[in-house]
Design an enzyme around this catalytic site. Structure first.
Site, PDB file in Angstrom:
ATOM      1  N   THR A   1     -32.545  39.829 -30.852  1.00 29.42           N
ATOM      2  CA  THR A   1     -32.975  39.869 -29.374  1.00 29.42           C
ATOM      3  C   THR A   1     -32.882  38.449 -28.719  1.00 29.42           C
ATOM      4  OG1 THR A   1     -35.360  40.096 -29.356  1.00 29.42           O
ATOM      5  CG2 THR A   1     -34.034  42.336 -29.546  1.00 29.42           C
TER       6      THR A   1
ATOM      7  N   ASP B   1     -33.747  24.124 -37.947  1.00 29.79           N
ATOM      8  CA  ASP B   1     -33.162  24.375 -39.337  1.00 29.79           C
ATOM      9  C   ASP B   1     -32.494  22.970 -39.567  1.00 29.79           C
ATOM     10  OD1 ASP B   1     -33.932  26.863 -39.834  1.00 29.79           O
ATOM     11  OD2 ASP B   1     -32.094  27.760 -39.465  1.00 29.79           O
TER      12      ASP B   1
ATOM     13  N   ARG C   1     -37.893  32.841 -31.972  1.00 25.89           N
ATOM     14  CA  ARG C   1     -37.099  33.797 -31.300  1.00 25.89           C
ATOM     15  C   ARG C   1     -36.472  34.817 -32.384  1.00 25.89           C
ATOM     16  NH1 ARG C   1     -32.135  31.695 -27.635  1.00 25.89           N
ATOM     17  NH2 ARG C   1     -31.152  31.941 -29.903  1.00 25.89           N
TER      18      ARG C   1
ATOM     19  N   ASP D   1     -28.791  25.432 -34.882  1.00 24.68           N
ATOM     20  CA  ASP D   1     -30.138  25.737 -34.737  1.00 24.68           C
ATOM     21  C   ASP D   1     -31.161  24.227 -34.969  1.00 24.68           C
ATOM     22  OD1 ASP D   1     -32.965  26.342 -35.800  1.00 24.68           O
ATOM     23  OD2 ASP D   1     -32.137  28.497 -35.955  1.00 24.68           O
TER      24      ASP D   1
HETATM   25  C1  PRP Z   1     -35.500  27.342 -30.749  1.00 24.36           C
HETATM   26  C2  PRP Z   1     -35.824  26.193 -30.176  1.00 24.36           C
HETATM   27  C3  PRP Z   1     -36.683  26.850 -28.764  1.00 24.36           C
HETATM   28  C4  PRP Z   1     -35.868  28.066 -28.778  1.00 24.36           C
HETATM   29  C5  PRP Z   1     -35.300  28.171 -27.374  1.00 24.36           C
HETATM   30  O1  PRP Z   1     -36.814  27.940 -31.585  1.00 24.36           O
HETATM   31  O2  PRP Z   1     -36.373  25.271 -30.729  1.00 24.36           O
HETATM   32  O3  PRP Z   1     -38.022  27.003 -29.059  1.00 24.36           O
HETATM   33  O4  PRP Z   1     -35.185  28.663 -29.617  1.00 24.36           O
HETATM   34  O5  PRP Z   1     -34.471  29.274 -27.123  1.00 24.36           O
HETATM   35  P1  PRP Z   1     -34.875  30.185 -25.996  1.00 24.36           P
HETATM   36  O6  PRP Z   1     -34.623  29.169 -24.725  1.00 24.36           O
HETATM   37  O7  PRP Z   1     -33.873  31.221 -25.912  1.00 24.36           O
HETATM   38  O8  PRP Z   1     -36.207  30.786 -25.862  1.00 24.36           O
HETATM   39  P2  PRP Z   1     -36.661  29.195 -32.793  1.00 24.36           P
HETATM   40  O9  PRP Z   1     -37.188  30.489 -32.134  1.00 24.36           O
HETATM   41  O10 PRP Z   1     -35.228  28.890 -33.413  1.00 24.36           O
HETATM   42  O11 PRP Z   1     -37.917  28.664 -33.679  1.00 24.36           O
HETATM   43  P3  PRP Z   1     -37.814  27.412 -34.632  1.00 24.36           P
HETATM   44  O12 PRP Z   1     -38.029  26.065 -33.739  1.00 24.36           O
HETATM   45  O13 PRP Z   1     -39.105  27.548 -35.413  1.00 24.36           O
HETATM   46  O14 PRP Z   1     -36.654  27.030 -35.498  1.00 24.36           O
HETATM   47  N1  URA Z   2     -32.322  27.437 -30.571  1.00 22.33           N
HETATM   48  C1  URA Z   2     -31.597  26.633 -31.156  1.00 22.33           C
HETATM   49  O1  URA Z   2     -32.103  25.842 -32.023  1.00 22.33           O
HETATM   50  N2  URA Z   2     -30.365  26.358 -30.770  1.00 22.33           N
HETATM   51  C2  URA Z   2     -29.820  27.187 -29.730  1.00 22.33           C
HETATM   52  O2  URA Z   2     -28.546  27.088 -29.682  1.00 22.33           O
HETATM   53  C3  URA Z   2     -30.498  28.148 -29.222  1.00 22.33           C
HETATM   54  C4  URA Z   2     -31.802  28.056 -29.618  1.00 22.33           C
END
Ligand code: PRP
Ligand code: URA
Length: 211
Positions: free
Chosen positions: A110, A205, A106, A202
């Site tokens: 945005t 993280d 993400r 997150d």
């Molecule tokens: C997070 C999570 C999902 C996404 C959900 O990933 O693991 O994949 O956000 O958000 P959405 O429903 O609004 O699309 P992130 O983009 O933070 O990447 P990561 O898993 O690499 O930390």
């Molecule tokens: N991704 C995350 O890891 N946490 C949130 O709350 C939303 C998206």
């Protein structure tokens, strides 16, 4: 929100206990990983419950008898990175399963997910294809993953997550009404940064220790 029969909220005292640990800001990486695994093991029972089975004959030390074994190819699709947290626990139950990877991240401003990687098994048609992504926030990542799988002829898609926001459920149901969503909880909603509240922060993280 109205929940359709295609949304299962898995309720279990151990799920609730692990969820509290995952939410807790004081939970460190080790405990976060352990609870993510425990919770996923319980989710797996529900996500995999409707798998078709076939009869087999098995020889015990005493005599032959019959039993039933899973009779469908299962493909797990963790959405990188956070989906990897659910892969080991889920795939433990299905030794012959295959794994496809979808890399989505993400944008911090945005909250729109962009794709940076994909590697899928050749044959998705007829298989039970299970998207693993612990956080269903706006639903953009899950819906984009389901688009991609459908583009590769997947016709039985489920989504396993840990925390879902109503906004994410609505988007997935709108774009993919046949996708069954399994979650441990449905939270209040999204904040202005499109984070789930109360949520757990997150997930990626916290799981990978990159905070
Ligand atoms: C997070 C999570 C999902 C996404 C959900 O990933 O693991 O994949 O956000 O958000 P959405 O429903 O609004 O699309 P992130 O983009 O933070 O990447 P990561 O898993 O690499 O930390
Ligand atoms: N991704 C995350 O890891 N946490 C949130 O709350 C939303 C998206």
């Amino acid at each position: 929100m109205t929940l359709s029969e295609r949304v299962t909220v898995v309720q279990h005292p151990l799920v609730e206990t692990s969820l509290v640990a995952l939410r807790d800001i004081h939970t460190g990486t080790d405990a976060f990983r352990r609870h993510a695994r425990l919770l996923t093991l319980i989710l797996a029972f529900h996500v995999l419950q409707e798998l078709p089975t076939r009869e087999v004959v098995v020889a015990t030390p005493l005599e032959e008898t019959s039993g039933r074994v899973v009779d469908r190819n299962v493909i797990f699709v963790p959405v990188l990175r956070a989906g990897l947290a659910m892969l080991d626990a889920m795939s433990d139950f299905v030794p012959g399963s295959k794994v496809g990877f979808v890399g989505l991240e993400r944008d911090e401003e945005t909250a729109i997910a962009h794709s940076y990687y994909q590697k899928l098994p050749a044959q998705l048609a007829g298989a039970e294809t299970i998207i693993l992504d612990p956080m269903l926030a706006t639903g953009g990542s899950a819906a984009t993953t389901a688009d991609l799988l459908r583009g590769h002829q997947a016709n039985h898609i489920r989504l396993a997550c840990i925390v879902a926001a109503p906004e994410g459920i609505e988007l997935v149901q709108k774009r993919h009404p046949d996708v069954h969503i399994y979650t441990a909880v449905i939270d209040q909603g999204l904040n202005e940064r499109k984070f789930i509240v109360p949520g757990l922060g997150d997930f990626g993280d916290r799981y990978f220790g990159t905070t």
